[in-house]
Enzyme design. Sequence first.
Site: not given
Length: 342
Positions: A156-157, A176, A207-208, A234-236, A260, A265, A297
């Site tokens: 979605k993002i 993906d 992505c996760p 901006t994910s992980r 981010d 962190e 974050h």
Amino acid sequence: MKIAFFDAKQYDKPSFDKFSEERNIKIKYFETKLNEDTADLLEGKNYDGVCVFVNDTVNKEVIDRLSEMNVKYIALRCAGYNNVDMKEAAIKNLKVVHVPAYSPYAVAEHAMALLLTSIRRIHKAYIRSRDFNFSLNNLTGFDLHGKTVGILGTGKIGRVFLDICRGFGMKVLCYDKFPDKSIENENVRYTDLNEIFEKCDIISLHCPLTEETYHIIDEISIEKMKKGVVIINTSRGALVDAEALLNGIKMRKIGAACLDVYEEEGDLFFEDKSGHILEDDTLARLISMPNVIVTSHQAFLTEEALENIAETTINNLIELKETGKSVNELCFKKGEASRCKG
């Protein structure tokens, strides 16, 4: 229902108070993060579940302790679940739910905000103008129109970020594990990682964090990239090897980095460390670089997202209590965690 809410911040409470009162859920807010040491705060309090965020630790030891105290539910108020030992949760029969799509627009728009701030030197111009320095020296940027962006992850993002990039007239290469060919057209197509690394002017991660994506940006992948590439995450944090990123910047291979999230962190982000010496040398060096922008974050942090997070989390818990399952429940099958089906 009685829920222990860990890592609570001032901005969490209004939305959660609103929806929990409507659904007769009692929430006890704890400012501390959930981990092996703080799980005992639940002792003897008869909590039905815990509500946790990205930097809470929900490992085997924590899950075992929760199980001993008859906690039944783990409600993640975020999309990612890499901080939860899903295998142990399944063994102990703890139900795990998450918020898969609180606001893809919030995160995607923040990614673009970071990119535009970086390439147009807006952060530097802001600081200069505050000192009445209106010189344009060293503020030259570049057009996004016509550039090629690589998007890793088209959930979605990623899809929203893709649409934003198309609006700027950019060419899009996607990667993906489960590609959706329906989004392809003359300016958007799926490809492999090597082509993205070799051809893209900008690479954005959506992505996760899994075993496959851990350090997907590392020394080897950076070596393949175009000189001057801009990397957005901006994910992980652990999608990017921070040391390799720093070296790539120092070698002038990476033109800019917009972060981010950060791999280490957990004890830093969401906290005010302004009066302390930063002991993380890698992060300190990254922040000191003129072509690096770090936000703590905050990509999710919009009014709309906070409302959606609270409403979805509360609904997840109500569904679990009333039916024993939830549309946003996570399951552990065949050695990996994923959305439950059926």
